[in-house]
Design an enzyme around this catalytic site. Sequence first.
Site, mmCIF file in Angstrom:
data_model
loop_
_atom_site.group_PDB
_atom_site.id
_atom_site.type_symbol
_atom_site.label_atom_id
_atom_site.label_comp_id
_atom_site.label_asym_id
_atom_site.label_seq_id
_atom_site.Cartn_x
_atom_site.Cartn_y
_atom_site.Cartn_z
ATOM 1 N N GLY A 15 37.294 71.986 54.808
ATOM 2 C CA GLY A 15 37.749 71.778 56.191
ATOM 3 C C GLY A 15 37.864 70.297 56.512
ATOM 4 O O GLY A 15 37.017 69.504 56.103
ATOM 5 N N ARG A 25 40.149 55.001 54.065
ATOM 6 C CA ARG A 25 40.542 53.596 54.241
ATOM 7 C C ARG A 25 39.487 52.656 53.632
ATOM 8 O O ARG A 25 39.818 51.691 52.940
ATOM 9 C CB ARG A 25 40.703 53.325 55.740
ATOM 10 C CG ARG A 25 40.909 51.861 56.125
ATOM 11 C CD ARG A 25 41.073 51.811 57.649
ATOM 12 N NE ARG A 25 41.133 50.459 58.173
ATOM 13 C CZ ARG A 25 40.069 49.747 58.490
ATOM 14 N NH1 ARG A 25 38.847 50.236 58.290
ATOM 15 N NH2 ARG A 25 40.209 48.531 58.983
ATOM 16 N N ARG A 76 41.747 74.341 50.069
ATOM 17 C CA ARG A 76 40.720 75.034 49.298
ATOM 18 C C ARG A 76 41.427 75.493 48.027
ATOM 19 O O ARG A 76 42.611 75.794 48.046
ATOM 20 C CB ARG A 76 40.136 76.182 50.110
ATOM 21 C CG ARG A 76 39.408 75.633 51.363
ATOM 22 C CD ARG A 76 38.593 76.665 52.086
ATOM 23 N NE ARG A 76 37.758 76.029 53.107
ATOM 24 C CZ ARG A 76 38.084 75.951 54.404
ATOM 25 N NH1 ARG A 76 39.209 76.472 54.849
ATOM 26 N NH2 ARG A 76 37.267 75.359 55.261
ATOM 27 N N ASP A 107 29.495 70.966 50.805
ATOM 28 C CA ASP A 107 28.743 71.371 49.614
ATOM 29 C C ASP A 107 29.632 71.961 48.520
ATOM 30 O O ASP A 107 29.423 71.710 47.334
ATOM 31 C CB ASP A 107 27.677 72.415 49.991
ATOM 32 C CG ASP A 107 26.438 71.761 50.602
ATOM 33 O OD1 ASP A 107 26.236 70.549 50.396
ATOM 34 O OD2 ASP A 107 25.676 72.473 51.283
ATOM 35 N N THR A 129 32.174 67.000 57.116
ATOM 36 C CA THR A 129 32.246 68.321 57.762
ATOM 37 C C THR A 129 31.759 68.191 59.197
ATOM 38 O O THR A 129 30.788 67.483 59.466
ATOM 39 C CB THR A 129 31.402 69.387 57.035
ATOM 40 O OG1 THR A 129 31.327 70.551 57.874
ATOM 41 C CG2 THR A 129 29.995 68.950 56.711
ATOM 42 N N ASP A 131 30.295 70.447 60.680
ATOM 43 C CA ASP A 131 29.185 71.387 60.858
ATOM 44 C C ASP A 131 27.774 70.778 60.752
ATOM 45 O O ASP A 131 26.808 71.427 61.122
ATOM 46 C CB ASP A 131 29.271 72.513 59.816
ATOM 47 C CG ASP A 131 30.423 73.459 60.090
ATOM 48 O OD1 ASP A 131 30.966 73.425 61.205
ATOM 49 O OD2 ASP A 131 30.799 74.223 59.176
ATOM 50 N N ASP A 133 26.002 70.534 58.241
ATOM 51 C CA ASP A 133 25.168 71.468 57.473
ATOM 52 C C ASP A 133 24.986 71.044 56.016
ATOM 53 O O ASP A 133 24.965 71.875 55.120
ATOM 54 C CB ASP A 133 25.751 72.892 57.550
ATOM 55 C CG ASP A 133 27.152 72.974 56.970
ATOM 56 O OD1 ASP A 133 27.783 71.919 56.781
ATOM 57 O OD2 ASP A 133 27.621 74.096 56.707
ATOM 58 N N ARG A 175 30.307 78.663 61.332
ATOM 59 C CA ARG A 175 30.208 80.030 60.819
ATOM 60 C C ARG A 175 28.785 80.318 60.363
ATOM 61 O O ARG A 175 28.234 81.369 60.610
ATOM 62 C CB ARG A 175 31.196 80.212 59.659
ATOM 63 C CG ARG A 175 31.539 81.644 59.379
ATOM 64 C CD ARG A 175 32.665 81.749 58.380
ATOM 65 N NE ARG A 175 33.925 81.276 58.905
ATOM 66 C CZ ARG A 175 34.918 80.795 58.151
ATOM 67 N NH1 ARG A 175 34.779 80.708 56.852
ATOM 68 N NH2 ARG A 175 36.036 80.410 58.703
ATOM 69 N N LYS A 218 20.756 79.811 90.349
ATOM 70 C CA LYS A 218 21.773 79.131 89.528
ATOM 71 C C LYS A 218 23.157 79.666 89.872
ATOM 72 O O LYS A 218 23.344 80.864 90.061
ATOM 73 C CB LYS A 218 21.475 79.344 88.050
ATOM 74 C CG LYS A 218 20.316 78.498 87.564
ATOM 75 C CD LYS A 218 20.551 77.997 86.159
ATOM 76 C CE LYS A 218 19.462 77.012 85.768
ATOM 77 N NZ LYS A 218 19.780 76.325 84.525
HETATM 78 P P1 ADP Z 1 33.288 72.606 51.658
HETATM 79 O O1 ADP Z 1 33.519 71.539 50.682
HETATM 80 O O2 ADP Z 1 33.595 72.207 53.065
HETATM 81 O O3 ADP Z 1 31.937 73.268 51.506
HETATM 82 P P2 ADP Z 1 34.508 74.923 50.373
HETATM 83 O O4 ADP Z 1 33.231 75.634 50.126
HETATM 84 O O5 ADP Z 1 35.687 75.687 50.864
HETATM 85 O O6 ADP Z 1 34.383 73.734 51.433
HETATM 86 O O7 ADP Z 1 34.877 74.174 48.994
HETATM 87 C C1 ADP Z 1 36.016 73.378 48.914
HETATM 88 C C2 ADP Z 1 36.590 73.504 47.537
HETATM 89 O O8 ADP Z 1 35.658 72.999 46.575
HETATM 90 C C3 ADP Z 1 36.877 74.912 47.063
HETATM 91 O O9 ADP Z 1 38.116 75.403 47.533
HETATM 92 C C4 ADP Z 1 36.891 74.755 45.559
HETATM 93 O O10 ADP Z 1 38.119 74.221 45.124
HETATM 94 C C5 ADP Z 1 35.801 73.706 45.364
HETATM 95 N N1 ADP Z 1 34.544 74.371 45.014
HETATM 96 C C6 ADP Z 1 33.725 75.071 45.812
HETATM 97 N N2 ADP Z 1 32.676 75.576 45.131
HETATM 98 C C7 ADP Z 1 32.846 75.216 43.849
HETATM 99 C C8 ADP Z 1 32.111 75.430 42.647
HETATM 100 N N3 ADP Z 1 30.976 76.120 42.642
HETATM 101 N N4 ADP Z 1 32.585 74.881 41.504
HETATM 102 C C9 ADP Z 1 33.730 74.165 41.494
HETATM 103 N N5 ADP Z 1 34.464 73.931 42.606
HETATM 104 C C10 ADP Z 1 34.042 74.431 43.767
HETATM 105 O O1 F6P Z 2 33.342 73.915 57.979
HETATM 106 C C1 F6P Z 2 34.033 73.512 59.113
HETATM 107 C C2 F6P Z 2 34.578 74.702 59.860
HETATM 108 O O2 F6P Z 2 35.299 74.240 60.979
HETATM 109 C C3 F6P Z 2 33.540 75.741 60.290
HETATM 110 O O3 F6P Z 2 32.834 75.376 61.456
HETATM 111 C C4 F6P Z 2 34.393 76.951 60.481
HETATM 112 O O4 F6P Z 2 33.638 78.117 60.342
HETATM 113 C C5 F6P Z 2 35.402 76.811 59.370
HETATM 114 O O5 F6P Z 2 35.474 75.437 59.047
HETATM 115 C C6 F6P Z 2 36.760 77.308 59.755
HETATM 116 O O6 F6P Z 2 37.590 77.231 58.650
HETATM 117 P P1 F6P Z 2 39.160 77.471 58.711
HETATM 118 O O7 F6P Z 2 39.783 76.157 59.053
HETATM 119 O O8 F6P Z 2 39.510 77.910 57.344
HETATM 120 O O9 F6P Z 2 39.428 78.473 59.788
#
Ligand code: ADP
Ligand code: F6P
Length: 324
Positions: A15, A25, A76, A107, A129, A131, A133, A175, A218
């Site tokens: 995201g 940059r 993704r 992550d 992110t 989030d 998180d 989420r 309130k």
């Molecule tokens: P975020 O990086 O925000 O956690 P995602 O979980 O959607 O978002 O991961 C982003 C991209 O990173 C995925 O679409 C995939 O290409 C790659 N990725 C995620 N998990 C793995 C993994 N275990 N091994 C290799 N690539 C991964």
């Molecule tokens: O991880 C960032 C985030 O905006 C979350 O808060 C949300 O659940 C998710 O991405 C939404 O993803 P998408 O853009 O695929 O709808």
Amino acid sequence: MAKGINTIGVLTSGGDAPGMNAAIRAVVRKAISEGKKVKGIYKGYNGLLNEEIKDLTARDVSDTISKGGTILYTARCAEFRTEEGQKRGAEVCRKHGIDGLVVIGGDGSFAGAQKLANLGINTVGLPGTIDLDIACTEYTIGFDTAVNTAMEAIDKVRDTSTSHERCSIIEVMGRNAGYIALWCGIANGAEDILLPEKYDYDEQKLINNIIATRKRGKKHHIIINAEGIGHSTSMARRIEAATGVETRATILGHMQRGGSPTCKDRVYASMMGAYAVDLLCEGKTNRVVGYRHGDFQDFDINEALAMQKSIPEYWYRVSRALSI
Ligand code: ADP
Ligand code: F6P
């Protein structure tokens, strides 16, 4: 012994988040100031596999620090989760002379960077992110902007909620993580906050609280509901039927991911981008940059991914105490 780096690649993945451009940059300009070449990889790991790669100059990132989104686009990529995809990604890096890579994402994106590091590409992750998180860091690129955007929107809903003496359920992003909901809960003075990490799905408790706050005088009742719990519209219908208090739902959605980054997001993202380049120049790999105890630090990706983070109990209790 540190491996010399000549060309640094940079990509954004998962995201998007406001401040990603400031990080890109900073990577570009710090790398150039260290005498390195920089290549932008477009559309995350998808663009790596499709070789959507371009040289970036210091001028290519002019006029970007104040812009939301990511100039490198993001995606993704299911293929990159496979061993074959990862091997191909490493080959593409080698083919384009990319010996150091900065991955800006969450992550999942770091898990991808870890796989590339195992395949001999020096990688550094930056936490991008909205989030908040990511366990190894108290700051993630984009959270500050997102939470300010949500806060301003909730203030507006609150105005009309007060005028009509209504209950308003406002759904914010997250989420799996309730940090935006928690911060807005405190910043907007919400009567209730529903966090994925904490909510017990006891709607009767919510209903009782609405009736109780009405009795205490309130004029509105603001419920901040995290996306992970969702169903705000049907919840509003049930609450109105049970309490007799007119109830409306507002889903803020993706507006929280856009917009010009705040000063904090611009500055911290810039610092993190520069820090990532320093790590690569020192020959480091498989690292994530975080912010903890007032300073920027770096962590081994394996360790960072194994760390846990949860909603701070005291913050949650304070948010409840201040909502009476
Ligand atoms: P975020 O990086 O925000 O956690 P995602 O979980 O959607 O978002 O991961 C982003 C991209 O990173 C995925 O679409 C995939 O290409 C790659 N990725 C995620 N998990 C793995 C993994 N275990 N091994 C290799 N690539 C991964
Ligand atoms: O991880 C960032 C985030 O905006 C979350 O808060 C949300 O659940 C998710 O991405 C939404 O993803 P998408 O853009 O695929 O709808």
